[in-house]
Structure formats: structure tokens, C-alpha cells
Design a protein around this motif. Structure first.
Motif, short mmCIF file in Angstrom:
data_model
loop_
_atom_site.label_atom_id
_atom_site.label_comp_id
_atom_site.label_asym_id
_atom_site.label_seq_id
_atom_site.Cartn_x
_atom_site.Cartn_y
_atom_site.Cartn_z
N GLU A 135 67.53 -32.16 66.27
CA GLU A 135 68.05 -33.39 66.13
C GLU A 135 67.47 -34.46 65.76
O GLU A 135 68.31 -35.16 65.12
N PHE A 136 66.62 -35.13 66.08
CA PHE A 136 65.63 -36.00 65.40
C PHE A 136 66.25 -36.73 64.07
O PHE A 136 66.71 -37.43 64.09
N ALA A 137 65.95 -35.95 63.23
CA ALA A 137 65.96 -35.80 61.46
C ALA A 137 67.37 -36.43 61.88
O ALA A 137 67.94 -37.22 60.87
N ILE B 103 56.67 -38.37 81.66
CA ILE B 103 57.51 -38.90 81.15
C ILE B 103 57.59 -39.66 79.76
O ILE B 103 59.45 -39.99 79.70
N GLY B 104 56.85 -40.21 79.23
CA GLY B 104 56.83 -40.47 77.81
C GLY B 104 57.70 -40.18 76.88
O GLY B 104 58.68 -40.17 76.25
N LEU B 105 57.28 -38.48 76.77
CA LEU B 105 58.59 -37.14 76.07
C LEU B 105 59.55 -37.61 76.73
O LEU B 105 60.50 -37.44 75.57
N MET B 106 60.35 -37.16 77.61
CA MET B 106 61.67 -37.81 78.33
C MET B 106 62.10 -39.07 77.06
O MET B 106 63.10 -38.93 76.65
N LEU B 107 61.90 -40.18 77.53
CA LEU B 107 61.93 -41.46 77.53
C LEU B 107 62.05 -41.34 75.72
O LEU B 107 63.33 -41.66 75.32
N SER B 108 61.26 -40.42 74.94
CA SER B 108 61.10 -41.25 73.87
C SER B 108 62.44 -39.75 73.37
O SER B 108 63.17 -40.37 72.20
N THR B 109 62.73 -38.88 74.16
CA THR B 109 64.08 -38.04 73.28
C THR B 109 65.18 -38.74 73.84
O THR B 109 65.94 -38.88 73.26
N PHE B 110 64.93 -39.41 74.91
CA PHE B 110 66.34 -40.58 75.00
C PHE B 110 66.47 -41.86 74.31
O PHE B 110 67.79 -42.26 73.79
N ALA B 111 65.45 -42.18 74.03
CA ALA B 111 65.20 -43.01 72.89
C ALA B 111 65.63 -43.04 71.89
O ALA B 111 66.38 -44.46 71.43
N ILE B 112 65.63 -42.01 71.15
CA ILE B 112 66.28 -41.66 69.18
C ILE B 112 67.63 -42.10 69.73
O ILE B 112 68.62 -42.38 69.14
N ARG B 113 67.94 -41.89 70.66
CA ARG B 113 69.98 -41.44 71.13
C ARG B 113 70.35 -42.26 70.70
O ARG B 113 71.51 -43.32 70.50
N ARG C 245 60.93 -39.05 58.85
CA ARG C 245 62.20 -38.51 57.99
C ARG C 245 61.22 -38.51 56.61
O ARG C 245 62.12 -37.33 56.10
N ARG C 246 60.35 -38.66 56.17
CA ARG C 246 59.80 -38.05 54.94
C ARG C 246 58.45 -37.44 54.91
O ARG C 246 58.44 -36.25 54.02
N ILE C 247 58.09 -37.40 56.18
CA ILE C 247 57.13 -35.62 55.92
C ILE C 247 57.13 -34.97 56.97
O ILE C 247 57.22 -35.54 58.53
N TYR C 248 56.27 -33.85 57.36
CA TYR C 248 56.54 -32.78 58.61
C TYR C 248 55.27 -33.29 59.20
O TYR C 248 54.08 -33.51 58.78
N VAL D 257 60.91 -31.32 57.41
CA VAL D 257 61.71 -32.95 58.10
C VAL D 257 62.21 -32.29 58.66
O VAL D 257 63.49 -32.75 59.74
N LEU D 258 63.66 -31.83 57.65
CA LEU D 258 65.35 -31.60 58.35
C LEU D 258 65.90 -29.79 58.76
O LEU D 258 64.84 -28.96 57.52
N MET D 259 65.69 -29.90 60.02
CA MET D 259 66.20 -28.19 60.10
C MET D 259 67.38 -27.89 59.38
O MET D 259 68.24 -28.92 59.91
N PRO D 260 68.10 -27.07 58.43
CA PRO D 260 69.50 -27.69 58.30
C PRO D 260 70.24 -26.89 59.38
O PRO D 260 70.19 -26.06 60.08
N THR D 261 71.49 -26.87 59.38
CA THR D 261 72.52 -26.86 59.82
C THR D 261 72.72 -24.92 60.29
O THR D 261 73.11 -25.11 61.40
N GLU D 262 72.59 -24.48 59.07
CA GLU D 262 73.26 -23.62 58.32
C GLU D 262 72.12 -22.73 57.68
O GLU D 262 71.62 -24.03 56.52
N GLY D 263 71.99 -21.57 57.26
CA GLY D 263 71.04 -21.48 56.57
C GLY D 263 69.34 -21.10 56.72
O GLY D 263 68.84 -20.89 57.82
#
Lengths: 286, 261
Positions: free
Chosen positions: A281-283, A183-193, A123-126, B89-95
Motif C-alpha cells: 500500500e505504501f506506494a 517497534i521501528g517497523l510498526m511506527l513507520s507503517t503508521f507514519a506513512i499513513r 516511488r522510483r525504484i524497487y 514499485v507499484l503493485m497493481p490493484t488488479e492483474g
């Protein structure tokens, strides 16, 4: 105050070279691949951090990586050797399966933990988000190679044949890594939700282990069940491949090699594409 | 002077950040569904209702080379969201987001630090986290340690550091390489007076060398002193953009008006 009508102004910037344009993205899976290659030194640092920080405050340090499978083997050996003692060199049979299995279970579990830990970071850095799963696999491989030492020792003690087949060991290790990463990639995608996945997976992996011939020989499974229990279990092929090189001292059959490779590489491909398609979507969720 | 600045602006200034019509919408489930079971149940009942929350709507932004650009607004106005969009870090929804050069975010210092590792090991970890190669980090190691003023403790585990030391090390790592775009979120409030002065000197040097800075601060004096232009965000929308002094005055006036009511 400025009048902020950008659109007209923008057109004159079309000739400027931008290094990033959210509208000109290639496929996310490919972009992620290039990104992870660019960040390879970060992967190295993350693996190093995992290994160093894990043992930093313990006296025996990295030695634990070797003692852990040995300890587990000892316990299981006491419990199960009466039952399966007829298996030649049961201790070596057990440990070879156990080493491969703990690599898989540790790597996938840590992939989930890493992405949850990384939530604060991403959430802080790319950074390429696959870095968390990739570094988990890397840590797993380092630990696997360390636990090969006690395995060789046991193989020698139990007089199993050591042949040139052992030179092919990196191949099943690579396939296991590919499968675990997928498997780890799939699981972590689910685990975030759904953070519950973490708990659920602990049960699944336990059941999965007992369904895989690790502490018992595969011939105790009745013929009629084999189709379901063995042939549909990806780990069966991967562990069999690993085991035949180090425990039987022969090359696995072509069938096993082909099926194992297809499953492992296919899982990695699907996992990678799925993860990258959900990455944006993760962020929003984490 | 102002006219000169504008003329110079239109001919020579090259944009480093361009945001066009950026919107960020969070879709939060109305009742917080956290378990898989609940989700399935709600989904079957078709009851997953989402409440839309607009963190940013229709924001345009242009930042030029060598500019220190400030973002002001009350808590929850979307300032940090905007910084996240710029730091990818955040992909904007639009733009559309366009960037030229490397972005170095200093959103919260030491996010990637590990308490059990030594300061030196953490420098290597964080340097590569910013996208540098290990060799690059190693070659600047001495410089980083020197600037952070913790030479004596660099081989002690980070958990023994004070928060000020951690912040100094973080700032030092992030600003050792001259980025094209520097992102600062409220970080100038950490550290003692002397270190803050050092940070400001470094920022000024970056500006002179062409780095653009995006700065969020609640302290209007800092904003007024450092920034050339300022954007005022309110409830995710651009309220005003312009020269720092004008916007700060406007913002202050509105804050005073609110207090009176």
C-alpha cells in the motif's frame, strides 16, 4: 494496428521461466526476508551514508557519537545526583541506562524519518522496504558500540566491578536491536499513513523514558505501582539486562532474560509481519 | 520485411514483460485527511468517503526480447504508472505482472543520491540500490566514472555538481550493467547533444544484446527513431498499440484535431 487479444497468446508462455510473477508470491514476510538478505550490501551502504553524512561537515566528526551521551550524562548528573546520590556509582548507573535508552529512541525515531525520506525513492525504484528500518538499526548499533567506550571509561573511574559478565554484552544489545527494529517497523507503517505520528512519538518517547528507571533507581517506585510501571514496560527488562552486565557485573536473573528475549523477539516478529503485510500500500499512499 | 518480422516474432521472440489486465486504482479520501485526530473523528462519523481514481484500467502489454517499446500519451494518461508497475514499485490493484530478468529503472536520475557524499561514494550507494553487490560495483567503478566524464570531480561532494553532471553519473551507473529490462522515463532530454548521442549508442548496443527497453517520451521524433512498437495510453486505457510509425501518426492526427477544436 495489432489486435490485442492477449489471453490466448499468453497460454503458450506458460512454459517460459519468468523471474517474477505477481500471482506466484510466497508470504510477503518471507519474501521480504529473502529480499533483504539479497540486498545486504545496500544496508551496509545506507548505514555508511548515515554515519558519514552526519558528521561530514563537523570538525569533531564521529567523536560526537561519544561526546553526546557524555554531555547528556553530565547535565543529568548535575541535576539528579543530589537526589539519587545514594546510588552507588550513580554516574555509571545513569550512563549505562542512558546509552541503552538513546540507542532505542534514536533507532526508532530514525526508522520513521528514513521511511519518509525513502518515500521519494520507493516511488522510483524497487528495493526491499524494510531496508530503511533495518539500516536505522544498523546505524544505531554502530553508534551504540562507539558510546560504549565512554561508558567503560566511566565504569572504570567510578570503581564499578568489571567482570567476565561483560562478555555477554552483545546479547542485550541484540535483543535491544530486535525490539527497536520491531517497534521501528510498526511506527513507520503508521507514519506513512499519518505523518503526525512523528510528532506524537517524540512526546511518547519522552514520557516513556521517565517511566523507565534510567535516571532513578527502581526501588523508589512504591511496591503497589511496580506492577504497572515496571513489569509491563518492555524496556525495563532490556535495560536491566544491559545494566546488570556492565554496571553490576553479574548475569541478570533467568526470569529477566526469558521475559526480555520473548518480548524483544516477539516484537520483531510482529513488526516484520505487520510491515510486510502493508508494504504494497505504501506506494499508493506516500 | 514486415511478414518476415512477424514470422520471426512468433517463433523466436520471447516475451520479457507480460502484463495482463492491469488496473491501478487510487483511493483518495475526498477531503484530504492528514492527521490522525481528523481520521478518527471522520471514521467515527463514518464519513471517510473515498474517491476512486483509475490510473490504469485493463492494460495488456507484451514486450519481447531486444525490443524498444515506446509509451505515448498526454500528461496524466498513466504512462508513469505503467512504468512503476513494470519496475515493481507499484503493485497493481488488479492483474498479473510477469517479468523475465533484472529491471533497471531510470525513472528519475539520481533519486538515491546524497548531496554530502562524494561522487564515488554515491556510485557505491546507487549501485547497491540497483541490487548489485559491493564487489560488483567496485569492479565496474572505473568504467562508470569514465563514461560519466566527471573523473576530475569524482571525489568532491555531489552538492558541488551541476545537474547535468548528476544526470550523467546516474545514467552511467544505471546502464553499466546490461539489464534484461531497461526503463527510461523522459531521461533522454537531459545532458548535452554529445552525451545524448553516447546514451543512444549504449541503448542501441543493449538492444542488439537482447535488452528490452520501455521508453516514455513526449518527443515524437525520439519515439519514431528509437522504438519498434508503441502503445498509446489515454486516460489510463490503451487507445492503440502497433508499429511505431502508425501509432505516432495516429497520435499526431488526434492532437492536431484537438487543437483545431
Amino acid at each position: 494496428m495489432e489486435n490485442y487479444s492477449l489471453t490466448k497468446e499468453m497460454q503458450s508462455f506458460n512454459e517460459i521461466e519468468f523471474t517474477y510473477d505477481s500471482q506466484k508470491r510466497k508470504s510477503p514476510a518471507l519474501e521480504e526476508l529473502f529480499s533483504i538478505i539479497r540486498y545486504r550490501d545496500l544496508i551496509y551502504q545506507l548505514i555508511r551514508r548515515d554515519i558519514v553524512s552526519r558528521y561530514k561537515r563537523s570538525i569533531l566528526g564521529v567523536l560526537w557519537t561519544m561526546l553526546q551521551p557524555l554531555g547528556m550524562m553530565l547535565v543529568m548528573n548535575i541535576v539528579f545526583s543530589k537526589l539519587f546520590g545514594r546510588v552507588e556509582g550513580y554516574t555509571a548507573y545513569l550512563l549505562s541506562g542512558l546509552v541503552a535508552w538513546s540507542f532505542f529512541s534514536q533507532t526508532t525515531t530514525s526508522a520513521i524519518h528514513q521511511i519518509v525520506w525513502g518515500g521519494a525513492l520507493m516511488r522510483r525504484i524497487y528495493l526491499p522496504l524494510t531496508a530503511f528500518s533495518v539500516s536505522s538499526s544498523g546505524t544505531g548499533v554502530v553508534n551504540l558500540f562507539l558510546s560504549l567506550l565512554p561508558l567503560f571509561l566511566i565504569v572504570l573511574i567510578t570503581h564499578r566491578p568489571i567482570t567476565w559478565a561483560i562478555l555477554f554484552l552483545p546479547i542485550p544489545v541484540l535483543l535491544l536491536t530486535a525490539f527497536a527494529l520491531g517497534i521501528g517497523l510498526m511506527l513507520s507503517t503508521f507514519a506513512i499513513r499519518f505523518p503526525d505520528i512523528k510528532e506524537m512519538y517524540q512526546i511518547i518517547i519522552q514520557a516513556w523514558m521517565y517511566l523507565t528507571p534510567i535516571l532513578y533507581p527502581e526501588d523508589i517506585i512504591p511496591e503497589s505501582y511496580r506492577h504497572w510501571v515496571l513489569y509491563l514496560n518492555p524496556m525495563y527488562y532490556l535495560i536491566k539486562m544491559f545494566r546488570s552486565l556492565i554496571y553490576d557485573g553479574v548475569l541478570p536473573s533467568l526470569n529477566i532474560i526469558i521475559i526480555g528475549s520473548v518480548i524483544a523477539l516477539g516484537t520483531l516478529l510482529i513488526g516484520w509481519i505487520y510491515f510486510s503485510s502493508r508494504m504494497d500500500e505504501f506506494a499508493y499512499i506516500a | 520485411m514486415l511478414i518476415l518480422h512477424k514470422v520471426y516474432n512468433s517463433f523466436v521472440m520471447k516475451p520479457v514483460i507480460i502484463l495482463e489486465k492491469i488496473s491501478v486504482r487510487y483511493r483518495a479520501p475526498e477531503a484530504r485527511i492528514r492527521t490522525f485526530k481528523e481520521y478518527i473523528i471522520q471514521l467515527l462519523r463514518r464519513k471517510v468517503r473515498f474517491k476512486e481514481f483509475r490510473a490504469l484500467s485493463n492494460v495488456d502489454l507484451r514486450v519481447d526480447e531486444g525490443e524498444i517499446f515506446g509509451i505515448i500519451g498526454r500528461n496524466g494518461a498513466g504512462k508513469s504508472t505503467l512504468l512503476k508497475v513494470v519496475s515493481r514499485v507499484l503493485m497493481p490493484t488488479e492483474g498479473r505482472v510477469r517479468l523475465r530478468g533484472r529491471v533497471s529503472p531510470l525513472l528519475e536520475l539520481g533519486a538515491g543520491f546524497h548531496p554530502e557524499l562524494t561522487g564515488r561514494e554515491n556510485v557505491l550507494l546507487n549501485g547497491t540500490l540497483l541490487g548489485h553487490s559491493r564487489r560488483e560495483v567496485e569492479s565496474r567503478l572505473m568504467e562508470i566514472i569514465e563514461f560519466s566524464e566527471i573523473d576530475a570531480f569524482i571525489d568532491s561532494p555531489l552538492r558541488t555538481y551541476s545537474s547535468g553532471m548528476v544526470a550523467r553519473l546516474g545514467f552511467s551507473i544505471a546502464t553499466t550493467w546490461k539489464p534484461e529490462i531497461l526503463i527510461l522515463d523522459e531521461i533522454l532530454s537531459v545532458g548535452d547533444e554529445a552525451f545524448r548521442a553516447k546514451c543512444e549508442i549504449r541503448m542501441a548496443r543493449f538492444r542488439d544484446e537482447g535488452t528490452s527497453t520501455l521508453l516514455v517520451a513526449h518527443d515524437m521524433i525520439t519515439i519514431g527513431k528509437l522504438c519498434s512498437r508503441v502503445m498509446w495510453l489515454d486516460h489510463g486505457e490503451v487507445k492503440a498499440v502497433g508499429l511505431a510509425k502508425e501509432i505516432v501518426d495516429l497520435y499526431r492526427a488526434s492532437q492536431r484535431a484537438k487543437k483545431k477544436v
